[in-house]
Enzyme design. Structure first.
Site, PDB file in Angstrom:
ATOM      1  N   LEU A   9       0.824  -1.210   0.000  1.00  0.00           N
ATOM      2  CA  LEU A   9       0.000   0.000   0.000  1.00  0.00           C
ATOM      3  C   LEU A   9       0.860   1.262   0.000  1.00  0.00           C
ATOM      4  CD1 LEU A   9      -2.703  -1.052   2.631  1.00  0.00           C
ATOM      5  CD2 LEU A   9      -2.469  -1.744   0.242  1.00  0.00           C
ATOM      6  N   ALA A  11       2.934   4.322  -1.122  1.00  0.00           N
ATOM      7  CA  ALA A  11       2.904   5.144  -2.331  1.00  0.00           C
ATOM      8  C   ALA A  11       2.936   6.617  -1.968  1.00  0.00           C
ATOM      9  CB  ALA A  11       1.644   4.857  -3.150  1.00  0.00           C
ATOM     10  N   GLN A  12       3.323   7.415  -2.943  1.00  0.00           N
ATOM     11  CA  GLN A  12       3.009   8.845  -2.919  1.00  0.00           C
ATOM     12  C   GLN A  12       1.670   8.906  -3.624  1.00  0.00           C
ATOM     13  OE1 GLN A  12       1.766  12.021  -3.076  1.00  0.00           O
ATOM     14  NE2 GLN A  12       2.469  11.952  -5.197  1.00  0.00           N
ATOM     15  N   SER A  13       0.594   9.006  -2.860  1.00  0.00           N
ATOM     16  CA  SER A  13      -0.738   8.756  -3.420  1.00  0.00           C
ATOM     17  C   SER A  13      -1.565  10.007  -3.671  1.00  0.00           C
ATOM     18  CB  SER A  13      -1.507   7.813  -2.498  1.00  0.00           C
ATOM     19  OG  SER A  13      -1.654   8.397  -1.220  1.00  0.00           O
ATOM     20  N   TYR A  24       9.855  11.862  -7.992  1.00  0.00           N
ATOM     21  CA  TYR A  24       9.723  11.148  -6.728  1.00  0.00           C
ATOM     22  C   TYR A  24       8.543  10.181  -6.787  1.00  0.00           C
ATOM     23  CZ  TYR A  24       8.522  10.302  -1.829  1.00  0.00           C
ATOM     24  OH  TYR A  24       8.205   9.702  -0.650  1.00  0.00           O
ATOM     25  N   THR A  54      -5.177   1.914  -8.667  1.00  0.00           N
ATOM     26  CA  THR A  54      -6.044   3.068  -8.412  1.00  0.00           C
ATOM     27  C   THR A  54      -6.956   3.324  -9.600  1.00  0.00           C
ATOM     28  OG1 THR A  54      -6.077   5.478  -8.130  1.00  0.00           O
ATOM     29  CG2 THR A  54      -4.153   4.547  -9.214  1.00  0.00           C
ATOM     30  N   GLU A  56      -7.548   6.085 -10.686  1.00  0.00           N
ATOM     31  CA  GLU A  56      -6.937   7.170 -11.452  1.00  0.00           C
ATOM     32  C   GLU A  56      -6.240   6.651 -12.710  1.00  0.00           C
ATOM     33  OE1 GLU A  56      -6.854  10.516 -11.058  1.00  0.00           O
ATOM     34  OE2 GLU A  56      -8.147  10.534  -9.278  1.00  0.00           O
ATOM     35  N   TYR A  77       1.020  10.439 -10.999  1.00  0.00           N
ATOM     36  CA  TYR A  77       0.631   9.383 -10.058  1.00  0.00           C
ATOM     37  C   TYR A  77      -0.016   8.225 -10.796  1.00  0.00           C
ATOM     38  CZ  TYR A  77      -2.425   6.996  -6.694  1.00  0.00           C
ATOM     39  OH  TYR A  77      -3.086   6.044  -5.959  1.00  0.00           O
ATOM     40  N   LYS A  81       1.352   4.303 -11.460  1.00  0.00           N
ATOM     41  CA  LYS A  81       0.577   3.137 -11.043  1.00  0.00           C
ATOM     42  C   LYS A  81       0.279   2.213 -12.228  1.00  0.00           C
ATOM     43  CE  LYS A  81      -0.263   3.480  -6.548  1.00  0.00           C
ATOM     44  NZ  LYS A  81       0.013   2.383  -5.600  1.00  0.00           N
ATOM     45  N   HIS A 107     -11.565   5.144  -1.767  1.00  0.00           N
ATOM     46  CA  HIS A 107     -11.997   4.545  -0.503  1.00  0.00           C
ATOM     47  C   HIS A 107     -11.627   5.494   0.629  1.00  0.00           C
ATOM     48  CE1 HIS A 107      -8.306   2.870  -2.151  1.00  0.00           C
ATOM     49  NE2 HIS A 107      -7.823   2.674  -0.938  1.00  0.00           N
ATOM     50  N   ARG A 112      -8.695   9.175   6.518  1.00  0.00           N
ATOM     51  CA  ARG A 112      -8.259   9.729   5.242  1.00  0.00           C
ATOM     52  C   ARG A 112      -7.350  10.930   5.481  1.00  0.00           C
ATOM     53  NH1 ARG A 112      -7.000   8.516   0.097  1.00  0.00           N
ATOM     54  NH2 ARG A 112      -8.749   8.809  -1.338  1.00  0.00           N
TER      55      ARG A 112
END
Length: 264
Positions: A9, A11-13, A24, A54, A56, A77, A81, A107, A112
């Protein structure tokens, strides 16, 4: 250690941050996944790997989006992914690894991050009711997202690693709501009109927008027997209630403050 299951899980999300720090983001989200896959392959441990994808990744693709929808990433991002997705699939096919990607739609929960729009809204609402904040500044209110509760989605992650054969899955509720609808649901819980407290700041618009994300999770419902249990309304209530508690209020006392005219 010899883990039976690994959930990546990390990540730079944050989509907006990925435009500010694309290198990065690619290093962590793309190459970071390769490092994990290589570690598993080199170790020889018979483990099962879950990779966090994701929604995205679908970007500008028409909704609803399923496992068969072509990716059209519209941020660094999302692009990172997508790279990770294909590498997971490559390692699965090349090395017979049990490695899967969960393509999860938004989610949310009280945990969050505070810069994500849902939490930004519920946290600001609590502070507005408490009298410590006047406005909340947002970007595109017409963005449409498929929002579900994180605890439902974590169950789906686990189910993916319990299947007999490794397979990628789209996970989402199938419902679509705009940011405006989220605002109306959250502020409506305490009896406030959100339009009096929201200002649009162009700084929060993305260089390339993703307008409409809505999941077609038919495969997960059929093969994993997964069904989300928390409704959109219950999700908003959970997040609002949690952030009100952070400022020492309950939903009832928040409504009382509004009714008494204590919220300007």
């Amino acid at each position: 250690v010899a883990p039976d299951e690994i959930y990546n899980l990390a990540a730079q999300s944050h989509v907006a941050v990925s435009f500010q720090q694309p290198e990065y983001t690619g290093n962590v989200d793309g190459l970071g996944t390769i490092r994990l896959l290589e570690a598993v392959r080199d170790s020889g441990i018979a483990t099962r790997v879950y990779q966090a994808g994701t929604s995205e990744m679908f970007g500008g693709a028409p909704a609803p989006q399923s496992e068969e929808t072509p990716f059209q990433p519209r941020s660094p991002y999302a692009a990172a992914k997508v790279y990770a997705y294909w590498m997971v699939r490559n390692y699965r096919e090349a090395y017979d690894m049990y490695a899967v990607t969960g393509i999860l739609f938004n989610h949310e929960s009280p945990r969050r991050g505070e810069t994500f729009v849902t939490r930004k809204i519920t946290r600001a609402l609590a502070r507005i009711v408490a009298g410590t904040q006047d406005k909340v500044y947002l970007g595109n209110l017409d963005s449409v997202r498929d929002w579900g509760h994180a605890k439902d989605y974590v169950k789906a992650m686990w189910l993916m690693l319990q299947a007999d054969e490794p397979r990628d899955f789209v996970i989402g509720t199938g419902e679509a709501h705009t940011v405006r609808e989220f605002l109306a649901a959250a502020f409506g819980l305490v009896g406030l009109d959100w339009e009096q407290y929201v200002e649009i700041d162009p700084a929060y618009y993305r260089p390339t927008e993703v307008d409409f994300l809505q999941a077609d999770a038919s495969r997960a419902r059929t093969e994993l027997e997964w069904t989300p249990e928390v409704s959109f309304e219950a999700l908003v209530l959970d997040m609002v209630g949690s952030d009100l508690a952070e400022v020492g209020l309950t939903l009832e006392t928040a409504r009382q403050r509004v009714e008494a005219g204590l919220v300007s």
